[in-house]
Design a protein around this motif. Structure first.
Motif, short mmCIF file in Angstrom:
data_model
loop_
_atom_site.label_atom_id
_atom_site.label_comp_id
_atom_site.label_asym_id
_atom_site.label_seq_id
_atom_site.Cartn_x
_atom_site.Cartn_y
_atom_site.Cartn_z
N ALA A 209 0.85 -4.70 -7.70
CA ALA A 209 2.15 -5.51 -7.43
C ALA A 209 1.91 -6.84 -8.13
N GLY A 210 1.62 -7.03 -9.24
CA GLY A 210 1.85 -8.18 -10.20
C GLY A 210 0.76 -8.99 -10.20
N GLN A 211 0.52 -9.88 -11.14
CA GLN A 211 -0.45 -10.72 -11.40
C GLN A 211 -0.19 -11.91 -10.37
N ALA A 212 -1.43 -12.40 -9.68
CA ALA A 212 -0.97 -13.50 -8.62
C ALA A 212 -2.15 -14.39 -8.73
N PRO A 213 -2.21 -15.69 -8.64
CA PRO A 213 -3.25 -16.54 -8.76
C PRO A 213 -4.28 -16.44 -7.55
N VAL A 214 -5.59 -16.86 -7.72
CA VAL A 214 -6.41 -16.72 -6.76
C VAL A 214 -5.99 -17.00 -5.22
N ARG A 215 -5.28 -18.26 -5.40
CA ARG A 215 -4.72 -18.94 -4.22
C ARG A 215 -4.12 -18.23 -3.37
N GLN A 216 -3.34 -16.93 -4.09
CA GLN A 216 -2.83 -16.04 -2.93
C GLN A 216 -3.09 -14.81 -2.73
N ALA A 217 -4.56 -14.80 -2.95
CA ALA A 217 -5.43 -13.69 -2.40
C ALA A 217 -5.29 -13.26 -0.95
N LEU A 218 -5.28 -14.42 -0.32
CA LEU A 218 -5.28 -14.25 1.26
C LEU A 218 -3.89 -13.54 1.54
N ALA A 219 -2.69 -13.99 0.80
CA ALA A 219 -1.48 -13.39 1.07
C ALA A 219 -1.60 -11.81 0.72
N LEU A 220 -2.01 -11.60 -0.50
CA LEU A 220 -2.11 -10.22 -0.94
C LEU A 220 -3.02 -9.42 0.22
N HIS A 221 -3.99 -9.96 0.58
CA HIS A 221 -4.79 -8.83 1.60
C HIS A 221 -4.21 -8.84 3.19
N ARG A 222 -3.12 -9.34 3.25
CA ARG A 222 -2.23 -9.22 4.68
C ARG A 222 -1.79 -7.61 4.80
N MET A 223 -2.21 -7.05 6.00
CA MET A 223 -1.86 -5.78 6.49
C MET A 223 -0.38 -5.60 6.38
N ASP A 224 0.54 -6.47 6.93
CA ASP A 224 1.78 -6.40 6.85
C ASP A 224 2.27 -6.21 5.44
N LEU A 225 1.77 -6.82 4.35
CA LEU A 225 2.22 -6.49 2.98
C LEU A 225 1.70 -5.09 2.45
N HIS A 226 0.34 -4.82 2.76
CA HIS A 226 0.30 -3.54 2.43
C HIS A 226 1.45 -2.37 3.11
N LEU A 227 1.44 -2.66 4.21
CA LEU A 227 2.60 -1.76 4.90
C LEU A 227 3.79 -1.75 4.33
N ALA A 228 4.30 -2.98 4.00
CA ALA A 228 5.84 -3.01 3.25
C ALA A 228 5.79 -2.28 2.03
N LEU A 229 4.55 -2.37 0.94
CA LEU A 229 4.58 -1.84 -0.02
C LEU A 229 4.44 -0.29 0.16
N LEU A 230 4.09 0.17 1.27
CA LEU A 230 3.83 1.65 1.37
C LEU A 230 5.17 2.36 2.05
N LEU A 231 5.96 1.42 2.77
CA LEU A 231 7.20 1.81 3.29
C LEU A 231 8.35 1.82 2.50
N ASP A 232 8.47 1.19 1.22
CA ASP A 232 9.49 1.32 0.11
C ASP A 232 8.52 1.24 -1.21
N GLU A 233 8.75 2.27 -1.86
CA GLU A 233 8.12 2.67 -3.05
C GLU A 233 8.70 1.67 -4.26
N ARG A 234 9.82 0.93 -4.11
CA ARG A 234 10.20 -0.02 -4.93
C ARG A 234 9.74 -1.16 -5.08
N LEU A 235 8.98 -1.69 -3.94
CA LEU A 235 8.29 -2.88 -3.75
C LEU A 235 7.47 -3.57 -4.65
N PRO A 236 6.50 -2.31 -4.97
CA PRO A 236 5.41 -2.94 -5.93
C PRO A 236 5.88 -3.22 -7.46
N ALA A 237 6.76 -2.36 -7.91
CA ALA A 237 7.38 -2.70 -9.25
C ALA A 237 8.47 -3.88 -8.97
N LEU A 238 8.96 -4.12 -7.83
CA LEU A 238 9.75 -5.36 -7.96
C LEU A 238 8.79 -6.64 -8.07
#
Length: 353
Positions: A209-238
């Motif tokens: 889902a793109g390069q993100a700084p370490v300070r955003q590692a907690l946001a990338l860990h969130r379950m709601d983000l994982h769910l959103a990325l699976l709900l719409d296949e366009r979101l990771p590339a976006l």
């Protein structure tokens, strides 16, 4: 068997709502419902909650699929503030929280989880459900507990952004019943590289889902983000093309309940996977922004523009009235030691005779 997407929505649902003292009942994909804990499981479920973990069973009556979902301890509160910004301090804090051998599910936690699971399964069998369709799931530290239960009962498990873990009495080998999904760069990924992890590389799916700084590692860990990325296949590339997406959706508040991604996810779940929804309309509009020259501005302006679109599509006016916070089959969360919702009459699996 429940699909990875179905497991994702249930791993997300157990982390909010009544199990975590949330303010409303989380939306589920059509066909799924939360099961009331049988009387014999209520005490074990409450004990798990006392340790920071949580357990809830879900059923799809039309397919007979059953999922046992686990919520882990709140990692954000366990990490000191400096560790959320700096990589060396982040890794040091993770080692202190997890230990050198990863998350080890202790005897008492496992005993409570086993008591809860067996009581739910026994009650389901009495009502004609097939325990052979049971799948385990969880997020973060809850994934470690789900993995322990899946290995012990020889059942499949779908884990999300799992903490590195060992399974008591099972050694450090890989287990073919475990599947794992994570976002590249999420917090626990750093720990999984240095500590034991009982999932083979063939069963470990990493979403780019793109390069993100370490300070955003907690946001990338969130379950709601994982769910959103699976709900719409366009979101990771976006997200790879537009790094402003992550802070716009997941950086609005320390409390995930107030972030912009929640209403978009809930509307998609209510409509059904792949159906027109607030999430899909939001992504449609974000895809158009570069074509309109809207990104010829500063990064802060781009993030604000994306956030505005999320607000417009996720607002009550844009997605219809929000459902009643507490339907008749569940009780609202009480005070710190209040009445557990499991003791109210509910739907689905009833109390054993």
């Amino acid at each position: 068997m429940a699909s990875p997407l179905e497991c994702a929505q249930l791993a997300w649902a157990v982390g909010i709502g009544p199990m975590a003292g949330g303010a409303h009942r989380p939306a589920l994909l059509p066909g799924w419902k939360a099961l009331q804990a049988p009387r014999l499981a209520a005490q074990a479920e409450q004990a798990l909650r006392g340790g920071g973990f949580g357990a809830r069973a879900y059923l799809n009556p039309s397919t007979g699929d059953m999922v046992m979902a686990y919520r882990g301890r709140d990692l954000l509160s366990a990490l000191p503030a400096p560790a959320r910004q700096d990589l060396p301090e982040l890794l040091l804090a993770l080692s202190l929280v997890l230990g050198t051998q990863g998350v080890e599910i202790g005897t008492e936690q496992r005993r409570q989880a086993v008591a809860h699971c067996l009581a739910v399964v026994e009650s389901a069998q009495r009502q004609g459900q097939d325990p052979g369709r049971l799948v385990f799931t969880g997020h973060g530290m809850g994934a470690a507990l789900a993995a322990s239960m899946a290995v012990w009962l020889e059942r499949p498990a779908t884990l999300f952004a799992a903490a590195p873990f060992t399974v008591v009495g099972e050694g450090l080998g890989h287990h073919d019943t475990l599947n794992h999904v994570s976002v590249h760069g999420e917090l626990m990924g750093y720990a999984r590289r240095a500590m034991p992890f009982a999932v083979s590389a063939q069963r470990d799916r990493v979403i780019e889902a793109g390069q993100a700084p370490v300070r955003q590692a907690l946001a990338l860990h969130r379950m709601d983000l994982h769910l959103a990325l699976l709900l719409d296949e366009r979101l990771p590339a976006l997200m790879q093309r537009l790094p402003e997406l992550l802070p716009a959706l997941c950086g609005g508040s320390p409390d995930p309940a107030h972030d912009l991604i929640g209403p978009l996810i809930e509307d998609q779940l209510r409509q059904g996977a792949g159906a027109p929804s607030a999430l899909r309309r939001f992504i449609d509009d974000v895809e158009k922004l570069p074509l309109l020259g809207a990104f010829d501005t500063q990064p802060g302006g781009r993030q604000a523009l994306i956030a505005l679109l999320a607000i417009l599509h996720g607002s009550p006016a844009g997605r219809g009235a929000r459902p009643s916070p507490w339907p008749a089959d569940e009780a609202p969360p009480g005070p710190a030691g209040g009445t557990p919702h499991q003791r109210r009459p509910g739907v689905g699996v009833g109390e054993p005779a």
